[in-house]
Write a protein that holds these residues in place. Structure first.
Motif, mmCIF file in Angstrom:
data_model
loop_
_atom_site.group_PDB
_atom_site.id
_atom_site.type_symbol
_atom_site.label_atom_id
_atom_site.label_comp_id
_atom_site.label_asym_id
_atom_site.label_seq_id
_atom_site.Cartn_x
_atom_site.Cartn_y
_atom_site.Cartn_z
ATOM 1 N N GLU A 1 25.758 -1.131 -10.976
ATOM 2 C CA GLU A 1 24.699 -1.168 -12.084
ATOM 3 C C GLU A 1 24.223 -2.675 -12.702
ATOM 4 O O GLU A 1 23.243 -2.799 -13.260
ATOM 5 N N GLY A 2 25.373 -3.761 -12.138
ATOM 6 C CA GLY A 2 24.979 -5.008 -12.351
ATOM 7 C C GLY A 2 23.813 -5.418 -11.735
ATOM 8 O O GLY A 2 22.985 -6.285 -12.112
ATOM 9 N N GLY A 3 23.562 -4.988 -10.614
ATOM 10 C CA GLY A 3 22.493 -5.166 -9.757
ATOM 11 C C GLY A 3 21.170 -4.566 -10.295
ATOM 12 O O GLY A 3 20.239 -5.187 -10.399
ATOM 13 N N LEU A 4 21.423 -3.426 -11.119
ATOM 14 C CA LEU A 4 20.087 -2.730 -11.669
ATOM 15 C C LEU A 4 19.885 -3.681 -12.902
ATOM 16 O O LEU A 4 18.665 -4.081 -13.164
ATOM 17 N N GLU A 5 20.724 -3.982 -13.518
ATOM 18 C CA GLU A 5 20.550 -4.781 -14.682
ATOM 19 C C GLU A 5 19.707 -6.087 -14.305
ATOM 20 O O GLU A 5 18.718 -6.408 -15.173
ATOM 21 N N LEU A 6 20.078 -7.062 -13.576
ATOM 22 C CA LEU A 6 19.562 -8.228 -13.004
ATOM 23 C C LEU A 6 17.878 -7.784 -12.470
ATOM 24 O O LEU A 6 17.011 -8.674 -12.709
ATOM 25 N N ALA A 7 17.779 -6.619 -11.704
ATOM 26 C CA ALA A 7 16.575 -6.183 -11.117
ATOM 27 C C ALA A 7 15.485 -5.963 -12.408
ATOM 28 O O ALA A 7 14.325 -6.133 -12.470
ATOM 29 N N ILE A 8 15.962 -5.413 -13.531
ATOM 30 C CA ILE A 8 15.474 -5.168 -14.616
ATOM 31 C C ILE A 8 14.896 -6.489 -15.409
ATOM 32 O O ILE A 8 13.708 -6.561 -15.520
ATOM 33 N N ALA A 9 15.686 -7.268 -15.426
ATOM 34 C CA ALA A 9 15.484 -8.556 -16.175
ATOM 35 C C ALA A 9 14.756 -9.437 -15.714
ATOM 36 O O ALA A 9 14.005 -10.179 -16.181
ATOM 37 N N GLU A 10 14.960 -9.463 -14.105
ATOM 38 C CA GLU A 10 14.120 -10.554 -13.442
ATOM 39 C C GLU A 10 13.209 -10.073 -12.510
ATOM 40 O O GLU A 10 12.176 -10.788 -12.148
ATOM 41 N N ASP A 11 13.024 -9.025 -12.208
ATOM 42 C CA ASP A 11 12.216 -8.606 -11.161
ATOM 43 C C ASP A 11 11.162 -7.453 -11.870
ATOM 44 O O ASP A 11 10.312 -6.820 -11.079
ATOM 45 N N GLY A 12 11.611 -6.929 -12.882
ATOM 46 C CA GLY A 12 10.556 -5.958 -13.778
ATOM 47 C C GLY A 12 10.787 -4.571 -13.348
ATOM 48 O O GLY A 12 9.790 -3.632 -13.345
ATOM 49 N N LEU A 13 11.881 -4.218 -12.644
ATOM 50 C CA LEU A 13 12.257 -2.908 -12.404
ATOM 51 C C LEU A 13 12.041 -1.697 -13.332
ATOM 52 O O LEU A 13 12.493 -2.148 -14.591
ATOM 53 N N LEU A 14 11.238 -0.783 -13.122
ATOM 54 C CA LEU A 14 11.156 0.056 -14.125
ATOM 55 C C LEU A 14 12.063 1.412 -13.980
ATOM 56 O O LEU A 14 11.871 2.045 -12.819
ATOM 57 N N LEU A 15 12.964 1.436 -14.453
ATOM 58 C CA LEU A 15 14.198 2.221 -14.272
ATOM 59 C C LEU A 15 14.160 3.655 -15.507
ATOM 60 O O LEU A 15 14.491 3.170 -16.533
ATOM 61 N N GLU A 16 13.802 4.889 -15.164
ATOM 62 C CA GLU A 16 13.816 5.748 -16.237
ATOM 63 C C GLU A 16 15.110 6.423 -16.221
ATOM 64 O O GLU A 16 15.884 6.648 -15.226
ATOM 65 N N PRO A 17 15.656 6.993 -17.441
ATOM 66 C CA PRO A 17 16.806 7.910 -17.554
ATOM 67 C C PRO A 17 16.276 9.323 -17.258
ATOM 68 O O PRO A 17 15.262 9.669 -18.115
ATOM 69 N N MET A 18 16.900 9.865 -16.314
ATOM 70 C CA MET A 18 16.431 11.272 -16.106
ATOM 71 C C MET A 18 17.815 12.154 -16.766
ATOM 72 O O MET A 18 18.906 12.161 -16.505
ATOM 73 N N ASP A 19 17.323 12.827 -17.765
ATOM 74 C CA ASP A 19 18.316 13.573 -18.784
ATOM 75 C C ASP A 19 18.691 14.879 -17.855
ATOM 76 O O ASP A 19 17.844 15.818 -17.634
ATOM 77 N N VAL A 20 20.009 15.031 -17.944
ATOM 78 C CA VAL A 20 20.626 16.124 -17.172
ATOM 79 C C VAL A 20 21.644 16.840 -17.897
ATOM 80 O O VAL A 20 22.700 17.267 -17.426
ATOM 81 N N SER A 21 21.800 16.493 -19.146
ATOM 82 C CA SER A 21 22.570 16.823 -20.282
ATOM 83 C C SER A 21 22.740 18.409 -20.296
ATOM 84 O O SER A 21 23.795 18.770 -20.732
ATOM 85 N N ASP A 22 21.863 19.097 -19.776
ATOM 86 C CA ASP A 22 21.897 20.486 -19.854
ATOM 87 C C ASP A 22 22.798 21.012 -18.593
ATOM 88 O O ASP A 22 22.942 22.103 -18.561
ATOM 89 N N LEU A 23 23.123 20.404 -17.586
ATOM 90 C CA LEU A 23 23.589 20.828 -16.512
ATOM 91 C C LEU A 23 24.790 20.121 -16.282
ATOM 92 O O LEU A 23 25.095 18.793 -16.699
ATOM 93 N N TYR A 24 26.131 20.659 -15.729
ATOM 94 C CA TYR A 24 27.090 19.903 -15.647
ATOM 95 C C TYR A 24 27.301 18.925 -14.448
ATOM 96 O O TYR A 24 26.801 19.062 -13.401
ATOM 97 N N ALA A 25 27.935 17.820 -14.863
ATOM 98 C CA ALA A 25 28.408 16.680 -13.812
ATOM 99 C C ALA A 25 29.511 16.044 -14.357
ATOM 100 O O ALA A 25 29.771 15.761 -15.438
ATOM 101 N N VAL A 26 30.473 16.007 -13.220
ATOM 102 C CA VAL A 26 32.026 15.277 -13.505
ATOM 103 C C VAL A 26 32.232 14.409 -12.817
ATOM 104 O O VAL A 26 32.272 14.665 -11.481
#
Length: 230
Positions: A190-215
């Motif tokens: 996630e640290g690499g993703l944050e840097l890519a967002i801040a420095e490279d303009g990475l557009l990263l969408e949140p895909m909501d899966v709150s209605d499905l289980y994941a553990v």
């Protein structure tokens, strides 16, 4: 084009207190965590999906259990975190976008079905659960446009939790790899993703899966919860 998928399975998983690598933990339905991941990948993307697994701790046991996929070794698994394991895998998957997941995630196969639309338009995403925000989990915030802004365990005012299933587009893959190479050895990807967002303009969408289980199975109680779903 064949979908490239990566499973991060190099860590020792010591918090669960098992001798075997955590992805080989058996679930109540008789499958291992990794087996249900393989089945979910095949169900969503077919037999042509290419699975690359990053191994380290007791690598031979994972390879023996699943001999028919591709492997990348992180020999420094005891000194590095997921940023460096993922960097090795991305370097072995060509120029295409990559779907990756932590090797300890037990999840509803419909999550990958939901991801198809993002992957078809080569849109980077992080699968998220907005129904809970725990202090010890990776949390996120978004920009006014709805793209992820901050993504880490230290985020304040998080809108939800990342569940450990993600996709990097072909457009931003090279920049993401460069940022993964920059971060500290003990940093999460996630640290690499944050840097890519801040420095490279990475557009990263949140895909909501709150209605499905994941553990994410870190502790014995997580395993108990996972076994309620499978």
């Amino acid at each position: 084009m064949t979908l490239q998928t990566v499973i991060l399975a190099a860590g020792m998983g010591s918090r669960l207190g098992r001798a075997l690598p955590k992805p080989l933990t058996e679930l109540s339905d008789g499958r291992t965590i990794m087996q249900q991941q393989h089945e979910n990948i095949r169900a969503a993307f077919g037999s042509d999906a290419r699975i690359t697994t990053v191994v380290g701790y007791r690598a031979e046991t994972v390879i023996e259990a699943f001999p028919h996929v591709n492997y990348v070794h992180n020999e420094r698994y005891d000194e590095t975190n997921t940023s460096k394991s993922l960097l090795r895998a991305l370097g072995a998957t060509g120029k295409s976008g990559v779907l990756w997941m932590n090797g300890d995630v037990v999840f509803d196969p419909r999550i990958l079905g939901r991801a198809i639309e993002f992957i078809e338009r080569d849109q980077s995403f992080v699968a998220v659960n907005t129904s809970k925000v725990s202090d010890e989990e990776v949390k996120y915030t978004v920009t006014a446009e709805g793209f992820i802004d901050k993504l880490s365990k230290s985020v304040k005012g998080g809108l939800g939790e990342a569940i450990g299933i993600n996709y990097i587009s072909s457009t931003y893959k090279k920049a993401f790899m460069r940022q993964l190479s920059r971060v500290d050895d003990q940093e999460y990807f996630e640290g690499g993703l944050e840097l890519a967002i801040a420095e490279d303009g990475l557009l990263l969408e949140p895909m909501d899966v709150s209605d499905l289980y994941a553990v994410e199975v870190d502790f014995a109680e997580d395993l108990e919860q996972a076994n309620l779903y499978v």
